[in-house]
Motif scaffolding. Structure first.
Motif, PDB file in Angstrom:
ATOM      1  N   VAL A 127       0.814  -1.217   0.000  1.00  0.00           N
ATOM      2  CA  VAL A 127       0.000   0.000   0.000  1.00  0.00           C
ATOM      3  C   VAL A 127       0.851   1.272   0.000  1.00  0.00           C
ATOM      4  CG1 VAL A 127      -2.066  -1.051   0.975  1.00  0.00           C
ATOM      5  CG2 VAL A 127      -0.316  -0.154   2.512  1.00  0.00           C
ATOM      6  N   ASP A 128       2.063   1.176   0.588  1.00  0.00           N
ATOM      7  CA  ASP A 128       2.840   2.420   0.658  1.00  0.00           C
ATOM      8  C   ASP A 128       3.551   2.763  -0.656  1.00  0.00           C
ATOM      9  OD1 ASP A 128       4.829   0.521   0.778  1.00  0.00           O
ATOM     10  OD2 ASP A 128       6.009   1.569   2.304  1.00  0.00           O
ATOM     11  N   THR A 129       3.381   1.916  -1.665  1.00  0.00           N
ATOM     12  CA  THR A 129       3.925   2.279  -2.979  1.00  0.00           C
ATOM     13  C   THR A 129       2.797   2.714  -3.927  1.00  0.00           C
ATOM     14  OG1 THR A 129       3.751   0.007  -3.793  1.00  0.00           O
ATOM     15  CG2 THR A 129       5.831   0.612  -2.763  1.00  0.00           C
ATOM     16  N   CYS A 130       1.564   2.737  -3.412  1.00  0.00           N
ATOM     17  CA  CYS A 130       0.440   3.138  -4.273  1.00  0.00           C
ATOM     18  C   CYS A 130       0.491   4.645  -4.544  1.00  0.00           C
ATOM     19  CB  CYS A 130      -0.893   2.758  -3.615  1.00  0.00           C
ATOM     20  SG  CYS A 130      -1.183   0.984  -3.632  1.00  0.00           S
ATOM     21  N   GLU A 131      -0.143   4.997  -5.649  1.00  0.00           N
ATOM     22  CA  GLU A 131      -0.151   6.394  -6.079  1.00  0.00           C
ATOM     23  C   GLU A 131      -1.083   7.202  -5.166  1.00  0.00           C
ATOM     24  OE1 GLU A 131      -1.560   8.637 -10.052  1.00  0.00           O
ATOM     25  OE2 GLU A 131      -1.080   6.501 -10.286  1.00  0.00           O
ATOM     26  N   GLU A 132      -0.719   8.449  -4.902  1.00  0.00           N
ATOM     27  CA  GLU A 132      -1.585   9.305  -4.087  1.00  0.00           C
ATOM     28  C   GLU A 132      -2.606  10.008  -4.977  1.00  0.00           C
ATOM     29  OE1 GLU A 132       0.593  11.812  -1.343  1.00  0.00           O
ATOM     30  OE2 GLU A 132       0.585  10.072   0.013  1.00  0.00           O
ATOM     31  N   LYS A 133      -3.873   9.957  -4.537  1.00  0.00           N
ATOM     32  CA  LYS A 133      -4.928  10.622  -5.307  1.00  0.00           C
ATOM     33  C   LYS A 133      -5.830  11.406  -4.362  1.00  0.00           C
ATOM     34  CE  LYS A 133      -5.050   7.416  -9.149  1.00  0.00           C
ATOM     35  NZ  LYS A 133      -5.416   6.056  -9.507  1.00  0.00           N
TER      36      LYS A 133
END
Lengths: 487, 86
Positions: free
Chosen positions: A376-382
């Motif tokens: 989850v900590d490599t997911c893109e921020e939106k």
């Protein structure tokens, strides 16, 4: 996360869930589910917890059945796990009761009792005998003895003993249950009385054998996603404290599972706040002595099953989940909705709300991330389409709901006197009964009730420590606008 | 004396299998070994990704030694043995 006895039982439950999901993702779902107990305890493996490897597997089989969403009470012990796995695929509506007890995991603890230990000094004063109102204590010349038939387990003798030589043993699930819904039956094992159970899950956290268990809806949700349905996640604001990433990364993380969209339930909380503040003001103007909040699902079950007389004092405001689901169904009429919850009681609320189709708790969501290999900590921020207020994002904290009503209060500030019930226990349930019966509450006129001590961030299906979750939730909310500034 | 490097995994699997413990490992170590160790939070090191190894999360590294199904006691005993050997 109240009274977490050992992490071991939580780890076992989570491991079973991950294996169920991995089986679901594989080409051989039913067979791989059947093999879960054997994969976890293969031939010749160590026996970490129970008497033998067969018992270990039997308990793991039970955990798998609950993980597939079935009640252990219905298990005939001869149905194959692969058959349960198939049945889970065809289930249309989730099981009505969120919790079940794995009878073979239950130790059948000794009944709660008070007894005098060998540390009794056979003193001259014998305060224990004087303290007992039921004549249950005698003395055999060497030490005091309690007649278990007469003992009411009040504990007066324990408090009186100058040596602390009298102890009370408890049954952890019975002790944790605020409403006496779980108790040892004639077979010596724990049973849940569904007419009394408020689905709070305190027994799940309290049992060091991991016998009380949630019936999971992971297969129901993942099946819908696999069938290509439009499935939308609505996450409780407490989730912010229970994943190792930023809330802005949730959207991408959920989409990697296959959800088509993600809503913050804080969005609905903003409506709850306004309705609740307005509701209270109206009630006070009409002379009502007090009002309680209405957002905690376990409290709402408590009102229904144990304190119907308090119902007139409960706010008419719907829960944040209610308003959020209403918005989602309006914007996506064909979508299936899934609430992401820190607790088990919300499953009950969801069953009564056609706008909420399924509920996954944080542990189940975490298991999905592990099985899917999503970091989850490599997911893109939106960014979220809707910006919730600071107060709405603080809803899962003890005191957060009361503070939000204060922030949205349009009347005279001195008229509003909030008080907080931080955790439902046998004692706070008694307090609520007294308020309802007398129609009075000396402590204030807005009673915030949260079942879990600390609020929803301390929900019984949480992943993080309450302290860390609190920090993450407040870090996030402090970036939002406040309703106070809005005035 | 070179400080012992303790890497605490911040990955999703370690968090889900033991988020509650990770924090207490961190806090206990800071309190107990402040000047003897260096705590480094690290991203997922992917040991959890093969087959069944997820079930042994959370993982903590003490120098290059992997502590699986990490608990406060396990990590402390590895650190103690390293301190003794120096």
């Amino acid at each position: 996360m109240n009274n977490t006895p050992e992490l071991e039982t939580r780890r076992l439950k989570r491991e079973v869930l991950v294996r169920i999901i991995k089986a679901f993702m594989s080409d051989n779902y039913a067979e791989n589910v059947r093999l879960i107990p054997y994969d976890m305890r293969p031939k010749g493996s160590e026996v970490p917890f129970r008497c033998c490897v067969y018992k270990e597997r039997a308990v793991l089989r039970s955990r798998t059945i609950a993980g597939l969403g079935f009640a252990m009470e219905d298990d005939d012990e001869r149905t194959l796990l692969s058959d349960f796995a198939q049945q889970a695929l065809t289930r249309q509506v989730p099981e009505p009761e969120p919790l079940t007890v794995l009878q073979n995991a239950c130790k059948g603890c000794p009944s709660a009792q008070v007894f005098v230990t060998e540390l009794c000094q056979n003193c001259v004063a014998k305060p224990c005998m004087k303290a007992c109102n039921f004549g249950a204590i005698s003395n055999n010349g060497k030490r005091s003895i309690i007649d278990q038939d007469k003992c009411k387990k009040c504990g007066m003798c324990m408090n009186a003993c100058p040596y602390h030589a009298i102890v009370k043993t408890i049954v952890p699930c019975e002790e944790a249950c605020p409403v006496g819904a779980i108790a040892k039956g004639e077979d010596g094992l724990a049973h849940i009385d569904k007419d009394k159970c408020i689905s709070c899950g305190k027994c799940v956290s309290a049992c060091p054998f991991g016998a009380p268990h949630a019936k999971s809806q992971v297969i129901d949700v993942l099946s819908k996603i696999k069938q290509g349905k439009e499935v939308i996640a609505m996450f409780a604001p407490a989730l912010v404290g229970h994943l190792p990433c930023t809330p802005e990364q949730f959207i991408d993380a959920f989409k990697k599972i296959g959800f088509s969209d993600v809503y913050e339930v804080a969005q609905g909380a903003d409506t709850t706040i306004q309705v609740e503040a307005h509701d209270l003001q109206e009630r006070l103007e009409q002379g009502a002595p007090f009002m309680t909040t209405s957002c905690c699902a376990a409290y709402n079950e408590l009102v229904k099953k144990h304190i119907p007389e308090i119902k007139p004092y409960v706010s008419d405001a719907h829960t944040p989940l209610y308003y959020t689901a209403e918005i989602v169904k309006k914007e996506h009429p064909n979508a299936e909705t899934v609430f992401i919850s820190p607790c088990f009681a919300k499953r009950k609320e969801a069953l009564d709300n056609p706008n909420v189709n399924n509920v996954l708790n944080f542990e189940e969501l975490g298991a999905i991330f592990i099985a899917y290999g999503i970091e989850v900590d490599t997911c893109e921020e939106k960014e979220y389409a809707f910006k919730s207020s600071k107060e709405a994002r603080d809803f899962p904290l003890s005191g957060g709901v009361a503070r939000s009503v204060q922030a949205a209060w349009k009347g005279n500030p001195e008229d509003l006197k909030p008080t907080i019930i931080n955790g439902l226990t046998k004692a706070t349930v008694r307090d609520l009964k007294v308020y309802a019966k007398t129609g009075k509450c000396q402590l204030g006129n807005l009673i915030e009730v949260m079942c879990c001590e600390g609020g929803c961030i301390a929900g019984n299906a949480g992943l993080n420590t309450v302290k860390m979750a609190l920090k993450k939730v407040t870090d996030y909310s402090s970036k939002s606008y406040s309703l106070k500034e809005d005035k | 004396m070179e400080k012992i490097k303790v890497k605490i995994c911040q990955g999703t699997t370690c968090f889900v299998m033991g988020g509650e413990v990770i924090k207490s490992i961190h806090d206990t170590l800071v309190e107990k070994y402040a000047d003897k160790i260096e705590i480094v939070p690290v991203r997922c090191l992917e040991v959890c990704h093969d087959a069944d190894s997820f079930s042994q999360a959370p993982y903590v590294y003490v120098n290059d030694e992997v502590v699986s199904a990490a608990t406060v006691d396990k990590v402390i005993s590895v650190i103690e043995s390293k301190l003794k050997n120096e």
